[in-house]
Design an enzyme around this catalytic site. Sequence first.
Site, PDB file in Angstrom:
ATOM      1  N   ASP B  33       0.657  -0.981   0.088  1.00  0.00           N
ATOM      2  CA  ASP B  33       0.354   0.134  -0.175  1.00  0.00           C
ATOM      3  C   ASP B  33       0.942   0.971   0.460  1.00  0.00           C
ATOM      4  O   ASP B  33       0.551   2.389  -0.024  1.00  0.00           O
ATOM      5  CB  ASP B  33      -0.917   0.372   1.598  1.00  0.00           C
ATOM      6  CG  ASP B  33      -1.936  -1.054   1.467  1.00  0.00           C
ATOM      7  OD1 ASP B  33      -2.604  -1.426   0.282  1.00  0.00           O
ATOM      8  OD2 ASP B  33      -1.736  -2.221   2.515  1.00  0.00           O
ATOM      9  N   HIS B  34       1.415   1.159  -0.049  1.00  0.00           N
ATOM     10  CA  HIS B  34       3.248   2.109   0.005  1.00  0.00           C
ATOM     11  C   HIS B  34       3.919   1.648  -1.130  1.00  0.00           C
ATOM     12  O   HIS B  34       5.138   1.012  -0.817  1.00  0.00           O
ATOM     13  CB  HIS B  34       3.994   2.526   1.083  1.00  0.00           C
ATOM     14  CG  HIS B  34       4.690   3.548   1.510  1.00  0.00           C
ATOM     15  ND1 HIS B  34       5.957   3.742   1.097  1.00  0.00           N
ATOM     16  CD2 HIS B  34       4.605   4.396   2.179  1.00  0.00           C
ATOM     17  CE1 HIS B  34       6.174   5.146   1.330  1.00  0.00           C
ATOM     18  NE2 HIS B  34       5.163   5.941   2.037  1.00  0.00           N
TER      19      HIS B  34
END
Lengths: 130, 178
Positions: B33-34
């Site tokens: 997610d990053h």
Amino acid sequence: MATMSQSEVFEKVQTVLCDALGVDEDEVTPEATLFGDLNAESIDMLDIVFRLEKSFDIKISRNELFPEEVLTNPEYVQGGKVTPTGIAELRKRIPFVNLDGFAANPNVKDFANLFSVQDIVRFVETKLPK
Amino acid sequence: MRWIWIDRFLEFETGKRAVAIKNVSLAEEHLHDHFPGRPTMPNSLITEGIAQTGGLLVGEYHSFEKKVVLAKLSKAVFHFPAIPGDTLRYEAVINDINDTGAAITATAHVGDRLQAEVEMMFAHLDDPQTSQNNFEPKNFVFTLKLLGVFEVGRKPDGSRLTEPPGLVNLERVLKAIG
């Protein structure tokens, strides 16, 4: 080492404080207070000590610049105020800081605001070879 | 669970410098997610890995008798993002150390490329109220062993850094309860 003039000491102290506190040179006036005007926090004192040691080639022992343990000693502090014995101890320990104003109304919480750039300069001068 | 953001020490000179590596892998969930579609190792976690490299170096200097906490990040400059497949090489050097704390300078490299430049300070806490389990020396020794410090560690005289006595017993206990 040749004796340093007060303005030379001040300039080096100014550099130390700019580096340690991330402030601009023009903020570091002799009258500026470390914790009030320059927003220093307690860990910054250690940073400042390390940088002063390097910059001036001096050794500074624990609590020599900022006598934290005096202010946590119940013999010296009662009801949030520094006792007369405490004031006497502080005068002995940090003669480079002018305590006259503080002694009149010695609230512990105001103590940190006493330390000015000029006090640091005076402290360094006491550590330099005469 | 342990919060460990380095994989192994490559060099460890007591009281002086340490080098550790961190392999960035897409198997690490936080990268999913990053950022979505563009996995990037967060610079905050690179800072944490550097703090662990330097913090263990500082703690070992005082035989883990002092509680070492990260107290100040004086400088943190990142030159490019680290991505899965990269091996980050953290090098921490002690500039100053005394009873109250320590100051270190550190870098992160990916290959020859300078990825990060960091300066940080550690404080030594001596408040007995903070003597929780996490600060027990045996925890640090366990972590050091896990990270290979005793394979590469050197004392100032060049001799090998050895495991503190008692660790063998501790291991027996851990196995027995484990």
